[in-house]
Each structure stands twice: as C-alpha cells, then as structure tokens.
Design a protein around this motif. Structure first.
Motif, mmCIF file in Angstrom:
data_model
loop_
_atom_site.group_PDB
_atom_site.id
_atom_site.type_symbol
_atom_site.label_atom_id
_atom_site.label_comp_id
_atom_site.label_asym_id
_atom_site.label_seq_id
_atom_site.Cartn_x
_atom_site.Cartn_y
_atom_site.Cartn_z
ATOM 1 N N LYS A 8 0.864 -1.185 0.000
ATOM 2 C CA LYS A 8 0.000 0.000 0.000
ATOM 3 C C LYS A 8 0.902 1.238 0.000
ATOM 4 O O LYS A 8 1.596 1.506 0.977
ATOM 5 C CB LYS A 8 -0.900 0.007 1.237
ATOM 6 C CG LYS A 8 -1.981 -1.067 1.216
ATOM 7 C CD LYS A 8 -2.779 -1.064 2.510
ATOM 8 C CE LYS A 8 -3.478 0.261 2.711
ATOM 9 N NZ LYS A 8 -4.332 0.249 3.940
ATOM 10 N N LEU A 9 0.894 1.966 -1.100
ATOM 11 C CA LEU A 9 1.823 3.086 -1.275
ATOM 12 C C LEU A 9 1.058 4.386 -1.438
ATOM 13 O O LEU A 9 0.115 4.478 -2.238
ATOM 14 C CB LEU A 9 2.719 2.839 -2.484
ATOM 15 C CG LEU A 9 3.835 3.868 -2.706
ATOM 16 C CD1 LEU A 9 5.114 3.183 -3.180
ATOM 17 C CD2 LEU A 9 3.408 4.928 -3.750
ATOM 18 N N LEU A 10 1.473 5.394 -0.668
ATOM 19 C CA LEU A 10 0.919 6.744 -0.809
ATOM 20 C C LEU A 10 1.935 7.608 -1.546
ATOM 21 O O LEU A 10 3.067 7.770 -1.083
ATOM 22 C CB LEU A 10 0.631 7.326 0.587
ATOM 23 C CG LEU A 10 0.152 8.784 0.619
ATOM 24 C CD1 LEU A 10 -1.169 8.941 -0.123
ATOM 25 C CD2 LEU A 10 0.029 9.273 2.056
ATOM 26 N N LEU A 11 1.519 8.168 -2.684
ATOM 27 C CA LEU A 11 2.397 9.028 -3.471
ATOM 28 C C LEU A 11 1.899 10.472 -3.328
ATOM 29 O O LEU A 11 0.809 10.818 -3.805
ATOM 30 C CB LEU A 11 2.389 8.590 -4.932
ATOM 31 C CG LEU A 11 3.277 9.382 -5.898
ATOM 32 C CD1 LEU A 11 4.729 9.413 -5.425
ATOM 33 C CD2 LEU A 11 3.194 8.793 -7.307
ATOM 34 N N ILE A 12 2.698 11.286 -2.623
ATOM 35 C CA ILE A 12 2.333 12.691 -2.399
ATOM 36 C C ILE A 12 3.168 13.549 -3.349
ATOM 37 O O ILE A 12 4.377 13.700 -3.163
ATOM 38 C CB ILE A 12 2.571 13.090 -0.935
ATOM 39 C CG1 ILE A 12 1.703 12.232 0.004
ATOM 40 C CG2 ILE A 12 2.263 14.572 -0.724
ATOM 41 C CD1 ILE A 12 1.935 12.495 1.468
ATOM 42 N N GLU A 13 2.507 14.063 -4.349
ATOM 43 C CA GLU A 13 3.209 14.788 -5.432
ATOM 44 C C GLU A 13 2.231 15.764 -6.064
ATOM 45 O O GLU A 13 1.126 15.368 -6.478
ATOM 46 C CB GLU A 13 3.730 13.776 -6.454
ATOM 47 C CG GLU A 13 4.358 14.372 -7.690
ATOM 48 C CD GLU A 13 5.586 15.194 -7.364
ATOM 49 O OE1 GLU A 13 5.535 16.434 -7.526
ATOM 50 O OE2 GLU A 13 6.599 14.579 -6.935
ATOM 51 N N PHE A 34 1.978 -2.727 -6.357
ATOM 52 C CA PHE A 34 1.713 -1.483 -5.643
ATOM 53 C C PHE A 34 0.240 -1.087 -5.758
ATOM 54 O O PHE A 34 -0.306 -1.026 -6.869
ATOM 55 C CB PHE A 34 2.594 -0.350 -6.182
ATOM 56 C CG PHE A 34 4.056 -0.522 -5.872
ATOM 57 C CD1 PHE A 34 4.543 -0.219 -4.603
ATOM 58 C CD2 PHE A 34 4.937 -0.981 -6.844
ATOM 59 C CE1 PHE A 34 5.886 -0.377 -4.329
ATOM 60 C CE2 PHE A 34 6.283 -1.145 -6.564
ATOM 61 C CZ PHE A 34 6.766 -0.841 -5.306
ATOM 62 N N GLU A 35 -0.384 -0.852 -4.600
ATOM 63 C CA GLU A 35 -1.706 -0.231 -4.558
ATOM 64 C C GLU A 35 -1.472 1.246 -4.247
ATOM 65 O O GLU A 35 -1.193 1.604 -3.101
ATOM 66 C CB GLU A 35 -2.584 -0.870 -3.482
ATOM 67 C CG GLU A 35 -2.972 -2.312 -3.765
ATOM 68 C CD GLU A 35 -3.848 -2.889 -2.667
ATOM 69 O OE1 GLU A 35 -4.123 -2.159 -1.681
ATOM 70 O OE2 GLU A 35 -4.267 -4.049 -2.792
ATOM 71 N N ILE A 36 -1.580 2.109 -5.283
ATOM 72 C CA ILE A 36 -1.111 3.493 -5.160
ATOM 73 C C ILE A 36 -2.276 4.454 -4.918
ATOM 74 O O ILE A 36 -3.301 4.410 -5.617
ATOM 75 C CB ILE A 36 -0.339 3.916 -6.426
ATOM 76 C CG1 ILE A 36 0.890 2.991 -6.605
ATOM 77 C CG2 ILE A 36 0.100 5.382 -6.336
ATOM 78 C CD1 ILE A 36 1.636 3.235 -7.908
ATOM 79 N N THR A 37 -2.087 5.282 -3.894
ATOM 80 C CA THR A 37 -3.002 6.404 -3.639
ATOM 81 C C THR A 37 -2.230 7.694 -3.916
ATOM 82 O O THR A 37 -1.168 7.928 -3.336
ATOM 83 C CB THR A 37 -3.484 6.379 -2.170
ATOM 84 O OG1 THR A 37 -4.172 5.148 -1.921
ATOM 85 C CG2 THR A 37 -4.425 7.549 -1.910
ATOM 86 N N TRP A 38 -2.771 8.527 -4.818
ATOM 87 C CA TRP A 38 -2.070 9.769 -5.205
ATOM 88 C C TRP A 38 -2.811 10.958 -4.590
ATOM 89 O O TRP A 38 -4.002 11.154 -4.811
ATOM 90 C CB TRP A 38 -2.020 9.885 -6.724
ATOM 91 C CG TRP A 38 -1.402 11.171 -7.229
ATOM 92 C CD1 TRP A 38 -0.411 11.888 -6.633
ATOM 93 C CD2 TRP A 38 -1.743 11.879 -8.421
ATOM 94 N NE1 TRP A 38 -0.080 12.988 -7.366
ATOM 95 C CE2 TRP A 38 -0.897 13.015 -8.489
ATOM 96 C CE3 TRP A 38 -2.657 11.662 -9.456
ATOM 97 C CZ2 TRP A 38 -0.959 13.929 -9.532
ATOM 98 C CZ3 TRP A 38 -2.703 12.566 -10.504
ATOM 99 C CH2 TRP A 38 -1.864 13.700 -10.540
ATOM 100 N N ASP A 55 2.078 1.179 3.846
ATOM 101 C CA ASP A 55 3.370 0.501 3.943
ATOM 102 C C ASP A 55 4.507 1.470 3.606
ATOM 103 O O ASP A 55 5.583 1.400 4.205
ATOM 104 C CB ASP A 55 3.416 -0.704 2.985
ATOM 105 C CG ASP A 55 2.405 -1.770 3.372
ATOM 106 O OD1 ASP A 55 2.288 -2.078 4.574
ATOM 107 O OD2 ASP A 55 1.719 -2.272 2.460
ATOM 108 N N LEU A 56 4.257 2.390 2.665
ATOM 109 C CA LEU A 56 5.312 3.296 2.208
ATOM 110 C C LEU A 56 4.679 4.563 1.649
ATOM 111 O O LEU A 56 3.608 4.519 1.039
ATOM 112 C CB LEU A 56 6.160 2.616 1.126
ATOM 113 C CG LEU A 56 7.315 3.412 0.528
ATOM 114 C CD1 LEU A 56 8.365 3.732 1.598
ATOM 115 C CD2 LEU A 56 7.961 2.644 -0.626
ATOM 116 N N CYS A 57 5.375 5.691 1.858
ATOM 117 C CA CYS A 57 4.937 6.956 1.272
ATOM 118 C C CYS A 57 6.117 7.622 0.578
ATOM 119 O O CYS A 57 7.179 7.824 1.180
ATOM 120 C CB CYS A 57 4.381 7.887 2.354
ATOM 121 S SG CYS A 57 3.953 9.540 1.743
#
Length: 652
Positions: A8-13, A34-38, A55-57
């Motif tokens: 579970k990955l959070l992508l802050i961009e 990857f399960e990506i939340t943007w 899990d990761l950001c």
C-alpha cells in the motif's frame, strides 16, 4: 504489507509529470504489486494519514504553501507508522538531516528515480518496515503471554480457595454416619469438585509446558505400591461400566524406580481414564515391561477406536476426537496433550495404534534410573497387586467438652441443632425463646457458649443479646439467621454477638464454630485461657488466611489432628497474634492477603524469629526465586486436604 508482494503506497506529489514518471518506474518493479493512492492537497493528505497507515509513502518536499517536512511532523505527532521516503528537486544536506530527524527512512533527489538507488531505497524501507512489524508483533505476543500468566495465576487462586471449602466440607459430611442416607448426593458433589480441580490443573500444566516452566521433582518410588493404588482407583470406575480392568507385567519389574511420582500418576491416569471413558464393553489392560533401563507401559482397550486421520490431532490441546465419533463423552481435550509433553520431560517417548471400532493401544516408556545408579543395582521382583492399598484416614468428629445453650423456637430445628452438638460430646440445654435464654444464663454461670435464633416470640434474639450483655454476661453467643446480607454480621457483632451461622445450618461450620469456641477457648479474645488449657504435647500452629470459609475449614482439619490453632485474617492481625502467643511450631501463611503479599508477612515474622518454620499456602505455584529469597522450602497448593496437613504436622 498486505501480503508477500502487495504494497500500500501513498504518493504525495503536486506535479502530474513527476507523478507519471514515478508511477512508470514503480510499475517496472515486478517483485511488488503497488496499490497506489495519489494525493497533493495538504488537508486531504493529513486527513488520509489520520485514517490509514500505508506501507510506504513517497513524499515530495514542495507542496504549494506547505512542505513535506510539515507532513512528516504531522504524521509523527499523530503516531502514524507509515515509512516515508522524501523526494526533492535538488540535493540539500540541511533538508536531508531535518527529514531524517522527523522520521523519514531516506532522502532522494528526483533525478535518482530512474536509478538503482531508488529501487534499493524502496526495498530497504519496506524491509525495515517488515522487521519493525515483526518486532512489534513479538513484543505484543510476549506482553499477551505475561498477561495470560498473571491471569492464570489469579484464576488459580480464585478457584482453589472456594474449592478448598467445597471439597473439605464434603469430605467432612461423608465421614458422618448419620448422613449415610445422602452420601450418594455428597459423592456426586465431591466427584464433580475433583473433576473441576483436575480441569484447572490441566489448564495450568499446559500453560507451564508451553512456557517451559514446568519443573519435575524426581525421587525413588515403590513401583508395586504405586500400581496397587492405580488398580484400586480404576477398578471401581471400570466395574461401573461392566468392564474388565487389569494390570499385569511381562516379567519381573524393578522394586523401585527413579521418577516424578506425581507426573507418572498423571500420565497413567489420563491414559486409563480415557480408555474407560471411550470403552463401552470389553476390557482395559495395562501391561508393564522392563527393557534395559526403561520401563515400557502399554494401555490397550476394546473401545471405539480412533480414525487414522485423527491420530495426530489427539495430542493437540483442546482437540476431541469424540466430536467425530460420539457425542456422549465430555472433557476439555487436554489430557493427552499434557501426557505427551510430560512423557518427553520424563525422558521417554509415546506411540499410539488404533482403528475405528477396534480399540486403541497407547504405549510409552520412561527412564527409571538416576545418574548415580547402574543397571546392575536394580532389584527385580514379581508384580504383586494383592496387597491392600493404604486406606484414607476418616476424619473423626471433634471431641469437645463444655456446656452449650441452644435458643430456637422451632422444635424440629432446636432438636436438630442440639443433636448435632451433642455428638461432639458437649452438654446441651435447649430453650424456646429469648426470655428463657436470659433467665437461664442469669441463673446458670456454667454455660460456655450459646447459639441463638434471631426471630422468636416473646423476646427475639436482638433483644435477648442486649439484655444478656447488660447483665455483664460475657460468654460467646452465636447468632442463627436465615439472612446472609452483606453487613449483617457486622451489625450483629455491634449488638453483642460474637459470630453468626446462616440457616440452613452447615454441619461442618457448626463443628468449626464449636471447635473454635470450645476447643481453643477463643484464642483471639481469651488467649490467657488458651495458654493454660492447651495440650502441651500438641503442635501449636498459627494459621493466616483471609477467606473465612477456608480459615474455618483448615482450623477444623488441624484441630482434628490434635493441633492447637490460632488464626488471623491478615498480616497485621497475624503479627499481633504472633507477638502475643508465640512460640509456634508452625506458621501456615496464605500467599494473597488483604494488606500485602504473604512474602511480606514472612519477612516480618522472620524479623521476630529467624528460625520460625513457615509454610506457604497458595492457589498457584509461587515464584521459585521469591521462595529462595525468603528461605521457604515448603508450599501447600490449594485445595489443602486432611492428608496434606497430617503429613505436614508429622514432618515437624
């Protein structure tokens, strides 16, 4: 991580091109799904982190009016355990340091996204996350185990204390000939109490085995006598089901073996009990054989048998094969699991052969020698089970003297109480109401104790006790009441009663009350009389126990063994009694007291007398380290029986 590969990955961009670039390189990492939340809006980011742990950001430093450091700080304050990797356009040592101080796992320049360093940073961050989760899970399990151990110790104490009273008083009633007509019912109570105690012991043993804290106490034991007791125990149980039960030997057996008697009995009892329980017709045969320095035991039955696919399950805790074969038997499913573990501890092994409908054969072996004994020293003798097992001593009624007044308006109850008291050797005078009681006590100064009902015509018990005390009559008076409300006893004592018994009258409590007031002359309030009248050859014992029923029962049991007993309910009162009435041959000390631990009492008593013989009485096994520090080597585990106390007194 959700599973072995999903992340579970959070992508802050806030830059869509940088988001697309990062997404492309993430998709090239085929080892992860990857399960990506943007997200790019600061308020939405904070709200999401409050609701979810990722899990990761991957965190961009520039977020419009805010920075990635603001996100890191907020995540840290809210306790979010997401792993963060900070991304920025240019290398900056100050920013790098600040990010790491706020909990970021790594700091990367965006130009490194297409490099091996980017992939390695993600792998390391996820590995550290996994290790952290494993450590937290291990700590949680350890904390749960400690909490479970504390709960089991507390449960053991809380259950063993009432079991002491239930089993002790039932044994007393079973010993009374006048109660022969209700002995079948009393036996049912006793058997079910024993069953409950065995279940409690099984749960505690299993907990100790899992925690690797179960200790053995090996000694030399007479094998023949041990087997005689087993035969006596199970012959009756088998006979009730019309089964044949036998113990035989394949040749001579050792006269003595070196092992843990209690655990050996527990293992054999579990196997034989199961064989009888699951056999409806036929026989249960126990055979023994000596092979070198090992004793082999075979338990064969003609019972329902076990399906082959279930043979491995039967040694797992709480597993019951009868769920698939029959619904008629009960149990917690712990016996075989515990027996299997105990046999390993005893230095042996276990096998089982069985087929559905054809019976079962359990066989195990244990070592029989210690390291100082050679096989040539073993003395072999033929098995002889004809000798009678030692009979359990029946506890007699207390033999007392004195004169008791019974005050009761209902003739049947008056006769019953008078008859029960007279059986102890006490002289009884009975009257119908409170006025007659006052008149009798005014004229007769030789009455030692009175039992008085509270609800009577002409003058009730409340009025009578006030009138008696006003005349200066100080004999002990025990109230008889059907009310057992909280605070009732304190109210009665304030009126002038010394004690109270609740109707219907418990015979054992009646005897305990008689013994307390007539046998020891009320040690707490009449210590001088006690000192003059006690048997100088009897053992003097101080009993410290906070549970009223357990204290009364143990006083009665000890008195039946010709011991002179002083009792106390907490540390403070025990020290007062000890200072006033020492020396004592023995102090019996409950481990859990209202004003502190029994070990606190040990320290204070030993300060008064360093050589005092002290025995701990506990509902669970005390901490061995605390026992060693307190220099205590004797412990009685509740429920305490008459044979336990008799052996203890004989050892003094």
């Amino acid at each position: 991580m959700s599973n072995d590969k999903t992340v579970k990955l959070l992508l802050i961009e806030d830059d869509e091109d940088d988001y697309t670039l990062a997404l492309d390189y993430l998709n090239e990492m085929l080892e992860f799904d990857f399960e990506i939340t943007w997200l790019s809006d600061f308020d939405e980011i904070i709200h999401t982190l409050e609701q979810t742990t990722f899990d990761l950001c991957l965190l961009d430093h520039h977020l419009g009016a805010y920075t990635g450091l603001s996100v890191l700080k907020a995540a840290k304050e809210m306790g979010n355990s997401t792993s963060f990797i900070m991304l920025t356009g240019l290398a900056d040592e100050v920013l790098d340091k600040q990010a790491l101080e706020l909990g970021a796992e790594d700091f990367l320049v965006k130009s490194e996204i297409n490099s091996v360093r980017f992939i390695r940073a993600i792998r390391y961050a996820l590995s550290r996350k996994e290790l952290t989760n494993e450590r937290l899970e291990r700590l949680r399990v350890e904390a749960d185990n400690r909490a479970k151990d504390r709960f089991l110790a507390h449960l053991s104490h809380e259950l063993r204390t009432p079991l002491t009273s239930i089993m002790g008083y039932t044994d007393l009633l079973l010993s009374r000939k006048e109660l022969d007509n209700i002995k079948p019912e009393l036996t049912i109570i006793n058997n079910n109490s024993l069953h409950l105690l065995n279940l409690l012991n099984d749960v505690l043993d299993l907990s100790k085995i899992k925690a690797n804290t179960l200790s053995l106490s090996k000694e030399w034991l007479s094998l023949n006598s041990f087997l005689v007791d087993l035969q006596s125990l199970f012959q009756m149980a088998a006979r009730k089901k019309n089964l044949c039960f036998s113990i035989t030997a394949r040749g001579p057996l050792p006269d003595k073996i070196y092992n843990d008697t209690t655990r050996m009995r527990q293992v054999l009892t579990n196997f034989i009990y199961n064989a009888i329980k699951f056999t409806d017709e036929g026989s249960i045969k126990v055979e023994l054989e000596l092979k070198h320095t090992q004793l082999h035991v075979y338990i064969k039955d003609t019972g329902i048998g076990i399906p082959p696919e279930n043979l491995k399950r039967i040694f797992k805790p709480f597993e019951q094969v009868q769920n698939t074969t029959t619904k008629t038997n009960e149990g917690a499913g712990l016996g075989l699991a515990i027996s299997s573990a105990l046999i390993e501890l005893l230095g042996g092994g276990l096998t089982v052969e069985s087929a559905l409908g054809q019976g079962s054969l359990f066989s195990f072996y244990v070592d029989i020698l210690n390291e100082h004994t050679s096989p040539s020293e073993i003395q072999l003798v033929p098995l002889n089970l004809r000798q009678a097992p030692s009979e359990v001593e029946q506890m007699p009624l207390p033999q007392l003297g004195g004169h008791v007044l019974v005050v009761e308006d209902i003739p049947e109850i008056r006769f019953l109480i008078s008859d029960l008291i007279e059986k102890t050797g006490v002289t009884v005078t009975a009257v119908n109401n409170g006025k007659q009681a006052v008149d009798t006590l005014s004229l007769n100064q030789h009455i030692d104790l009175a039992f008085m009902d509270l609800h009577m015509p002409q003058m009730d018990g409340h009025e009578a006790i006030v009138a008696i005390r006003k005349q200066g009559i100080e004999i002990p008076v025990v109230a008889l009441t059907a009310a057992a409300q909280k605070g009732n006893k304190e109210t009665l004592k304030a009126l002038g009663f010394n004690d109270c018994l609740t109707k219907p009258i418990d015979v054992a409590k009646l005897n305990a009350t008689l013994t307390y007031h007539l046998g020891s002359q009320n040690q707490d309030e009449h210590s001088e009389t006690f000192k003059k009248s006690h048997n100088s050859s009897a053992k003097r014992i101080l009993l410290v126990e906070d549970d009223n029923d357990a204290r009364e029962l143990m006083t009665l049991l000890l008195s039946s063994l010709d011991a002179n007993v002083c009792s106390a309910h907490n540390i403070e009162s025990s020290l007062n009694v000890y200072a006033d009435q020492a020396p004592f041959d023995l102090v019996l000390l409950d481990l859990t007291l209202p004003d502190g631990s029994g070990f606190d009492a040990v320290t204070k008593i030993q300060a008064l007398n360093p050589h005092q013989d002290i025995v701990i009485v506990s509902g669970s096994d005390p901490d061995p380290q605390k026992l060693a520090t307190a220099n205590i080597d004797k412990v009685l585990l509740k429920p305490v029986s008459l044979p336990d106390l008799q052996a203890l007194i004989e050892s003094l």
